[in-house]
Motif scaffolding. Structure first.
Motif, PDB file in Angstrom:
ATOM      1  N   PHE A 284       0.856  -1.191   0.000  1.00 19.38           N
ATOM      2  CA  PHE A 284       0.000   0.000   0.000  1.00 19.38           C
ATOM      3  C   PHE A 284       0.888   1.236   0.000  1.00 19.38           C
TER       4      PHE A 284
ATOM      5  N   ALA B 263       2.302  -5.203   2.951  1.00 23.56           N
ATOM      6  CA  ALA B 263       1.396  -5.870   3.893  1.00 23.56           C
ATOM      7  C   ALA B 263       1.462  -7.388   3.750  1.00 23.56           C
TER       8      ALA B 263
ATOM      9  N   GLU C 146      -1.780 -12.637  14.400  1.00 17.83           N
ATOM     10  CA  GLU C 146      -2.327 -11.524  15.172  1.00 17.83           C
ATOM     11  C   GLU C 146      -2.812 -10.418  14.226  1.00 17.83           C
ATOM     12  N   SER C 147      -3.548  -9.485  14.799  1.00 18.57           N
ATOM     13  CA  SER C 147      -4.095  -8.381  14.021  1.00 18.57           C
ATOM     14  C   SER C 147      -2.976  -7.622  13.311  1.00 18.57           C
ATOM     15  N   GLY C 148      -3.201  -7.311  12.027  1.00 14.97           N
ATOM     16  CA  GLY C 148      -2.204  -6.557  11.274  1.00 14.97           C
ATOM     17  C   GLY C 148      -1.194  -7.429  10.539  1.00 14.97           C
ATOM     18  N   SER C 149      -1.333  -8.774  10.662  1.00 18.02           N
ATOM     19  CA  SER C 149      -0.333  -9.651  10.035  1.00 18.02           C
ATOM     20  C   SER C 149      -0.543  -9.813   8.533  1.00 18.02           C
ATOM     21  N   GLY C 150      -1.689  -9.350   8.012  1.00 14.49           N
ATOM     22  CA  GLY C 150      -1.892  -9.377   6.562  1.00 14.49           C
ATOM     23  C   GLY C 150      -2.929 -10.380   6.079  1.00 14.49           C
ATOM     24  N   LYS C 151      -3.689 -10.985   7.003  1.00 13.41           N
ATOM     25  CA  LYS C 151      -4.660 -12.031   6.643  1.00 13.41           C
ATOM     26  C   LYS C 151      -5.760 -11.491   5.735  1.00 13.41           C
ATOM     27  N   THR C 152      -6.360 -10.371   6.140  1.00 10.43           N
ATOM     28  CA  THR C 152      -7.447  -9.796   5.339  1.00 10.43           C
ATOM     29  C   THR C 152      -6.951  -9.400   3.947  1.00 10.43           C
ATOM     30  N   THR C 153      -5.734  -8.883   3.885  1.00  9.16           N
ATOM     31  CA  THR C 153      -5.188  -8.475   2.591  1.00  9.16           C
ATOM     32  C   THR C 153      -5.028  -9.688   1.665  1.00  9.16           C
TER      33      THR C 153
ATOM     34  N   PHE D  74       4.231   0.448   1.883  1.00  9.96           N
ATOM     35  CA  PHE D  74       4.175  -0.485   3.006  1.00  9.96           C
ATOM     36  C   PHE D  74       3.804  -1.877   2.478  1.00  9.96           C
TER      37      PHE D  74
HETATM   38  N1  ADP Z   1      -6.159  -0.267   2.243  1.00 10.23           N
HETATM   39  C1  ADP Z   1      -5.054  -0.178   3.015  1.00 10.23           C
HETATM   40  N2  ADP Z   1      -4.237   0.894   2.953  1.00 10.23           N
HETATM   41  C2  ADP Z   1      -3.131   0.983   3.711  1.00 10.23           C
HETATM   42  N3  ADP Z   1      -2.733   0.027   4.576  1.00 10.23           N
HETATM   43  C3  ADP Z   1      -3.487  -1.070   4.689  1.00 10.23           C
HETATM   44  C4  ADP Z   1      -4.690  -1.247   3.916  1.00 10.23           C
HETATM   45  N4  ADP Z   1      -5.252  -2.450   4.243  1.00 10.23           N
HETATM   46  C5  ADP Z   1      -4.428  -2.986   5.167  1.00 10.23           C
HETATM   47  N5  ADP Z   1      -3.385  -2.175   5.443  1.00 10.23           N
HETATM   48  C6  ADP Z   1      -2.293  -2.472   6.403  1.00 10.23           C
HETATM   49  O1  ADP Z   1      -1.748  -3.734   6.083  1.00 10.23           O
HETATM   50  C7  ADP Z   1      -1.445  -4.463   7.265  1.00 10.23           C
HETATM   51  C8  ADP Z   1      -2.174  -5.790   7.237  1.00 10.23           C
HETATM   52  O2  ADP Z   1      -3.557  -5.546   7.393  1.00 10.23           O
HETATM   53  P1  ADP Z   1      -4.647  -6.699   7.327  1.00 10.23           P
HETATM   54  O3  ADP Z   1      -4.452  -7.475   6.088  1.00 10.23           O
HETATM   55  O4  ADP Z   1      -5.955  -6.070   7.541  1.00 10.23           O
HETATM   56  O5  ADP Z   1      -4.215  -7.589   8.584  1.00 10.23           O
HETATM   57  P2  ADP Z   1      -5.090  -8.624   9.448  1.00 10.23           P
HETATM   58  O6  ADP Z   1      -6.312  -8.981   8.682  1.00 10.23           O
HETATM   59  O7  ADP Z   1      -4.169  -9.781   9.691  1.00 10.23           O
HETATM   60  O8  ADP Z   1      -5.405  -7.905  10.729  1.00 10.23           O
HETATM   61  C9  ADP Z   1      -1.818  -3.583   8.420  1.00 10.23           C
HETATM   62  O9  ADP Z   1      -0.668  -2.924   8.882  1.00 10.23           O
HETATM   63  C10 ADP Z   1      -2.809  -2.604   7.821  1.00 10.23           C
HETATM   64  O10 ADP Z   1      -2.747  -1.367   8.496  1.00 10.23           O
END
Ligand code: ADP
Ligand code: MG
Length: 270
Positions: free
Chosen positions: A13, A29, A48-55, A27
């Protein structure tokens, strides 16, 4: 052959410019994630939260464009975001964490399902839509009368069943469940987990089941991949990974989960 194959996926991102730096480095992710899901298999993705799972999930279903890497479904590479065939869009459906924000509260359940059929007409039932709608609701353990209700009138558990029904309506091969039970009470969580396991068998569905909660993933996943800071650090059969973790990070996640459940038990006995 795997149903889903993710190879060396990278997603980054753009960082916002600041007054002292006009071009900050992007950054990263997701930093080279590979994973596979076999037909009928449930793979847990934890971290853990922020590890990149949702991405990772968003890249799989085409909601975010990766920098590099491939996503294959049935061995066929999926095109870039916005260029996927409708069949490819249908094949992998996502179920989100918070059903109250992923469903429009004012829409009736019938309208929500009809919208899915309108988006993908080739998946719409050829005959009586009402009968098909009631079958679909029955499939996720909801009474036919729920069809008339607005999403905003339903409980969290009912909403999540509607989200699952909406995903099933287009007859996917893979469900990507992103923290799909995390917002629910423990007893409702257990019901939804049981439903997902049932659906896997009845519809030959594969699932990528994402959760920060090891206890939940333990209940449902055949295999687990553990993510930390954009990288999969450990992967294997659920019993192996949780029974004898090899990576120190997995061990720390397990310790934290254990501590939580002991505190819960103490809270309950008070
Ligand atoms: N659209 C976005 N723009 C900028 N940073 C993002 C975006 N989506 C996620 N991030 C960053 O990418 C990292 C991984 O996020 P995410 O995939 O949501 O993790 P998880 O689902 O494991 O909590 C985090 O640091 C988050 O802040
Ligand atoms: Mg997430």
């Amino acid at each position: 052959m795997s149903l889903l194959e993710v190879n060396d996926l990278r997603v980054s991102f753009a960082r916002r410019n600041t007054w002292f730096r006009s071009r900050a480095a992007d950054f990263v992710a997701v930093d080279g994630v590979s994973l596979a899901v076999a037909p009928d298999e449930i793979v847990g993705l934890v971290g853990e939260s922020g590890s990149g799972k949702t991405t990772v999930a968003r890249a799989i279903v085409g909601l975010v464009q990766p920098v590099s890497g491939t996503v294959l479904l049935d061995g066929v590479p999926l095109g870039p975001v916005g260029r996927r065939t409708t069949a490819q869009q249908r094949a992998a459906q996502m179920v989100f964490q918070d059903p109250r924000s992923s469903l429009s509260p004012r829409m009736t359940v019938a309208a929500i399902i009809n919208e899915a059929w309108r988006t993908h007409p080739e998946s719409a039932p050829p005959g009586d839509r009402t009968a098909a709608l009631h079958r679909l609701l029955d499939d996720v353990g909801l009474d036919a009368s729920v069809a008339r209700h607005r999403a905003g009138e339903l409980s969290g558990g009912q909403c999540q069943r509607v989200s699952i029904a909406r995903a099933l309506a287009v007859r996917p091969r893979l469900l990507v469940c992103d923290e799909a039970v995390s917002a629910l009470d423990v007893s409702v969580q257990a019901q939804i987990l049981r439903l997902l396991v049932d659906l896997r068998e009845r519809h030959h569905l594969a699932m990528l089941f994402i959760s920060h909660d090891l206890g939940v993933v333990h209940q449902i996943a055949d295999r687990i991949a553990v993510m930390r800071r954009g990288v999969v650090v450990e992967e294997g059969r659920t019993t192996d990974v949780l029974g004898a973790p090899r990576h120190e990070y997995t061990r720390s996640l397990l310790d934290a989960a254990l501590e939580l459940s002991t505190t819960d038990a103490q809270d309950r006995s008070r």
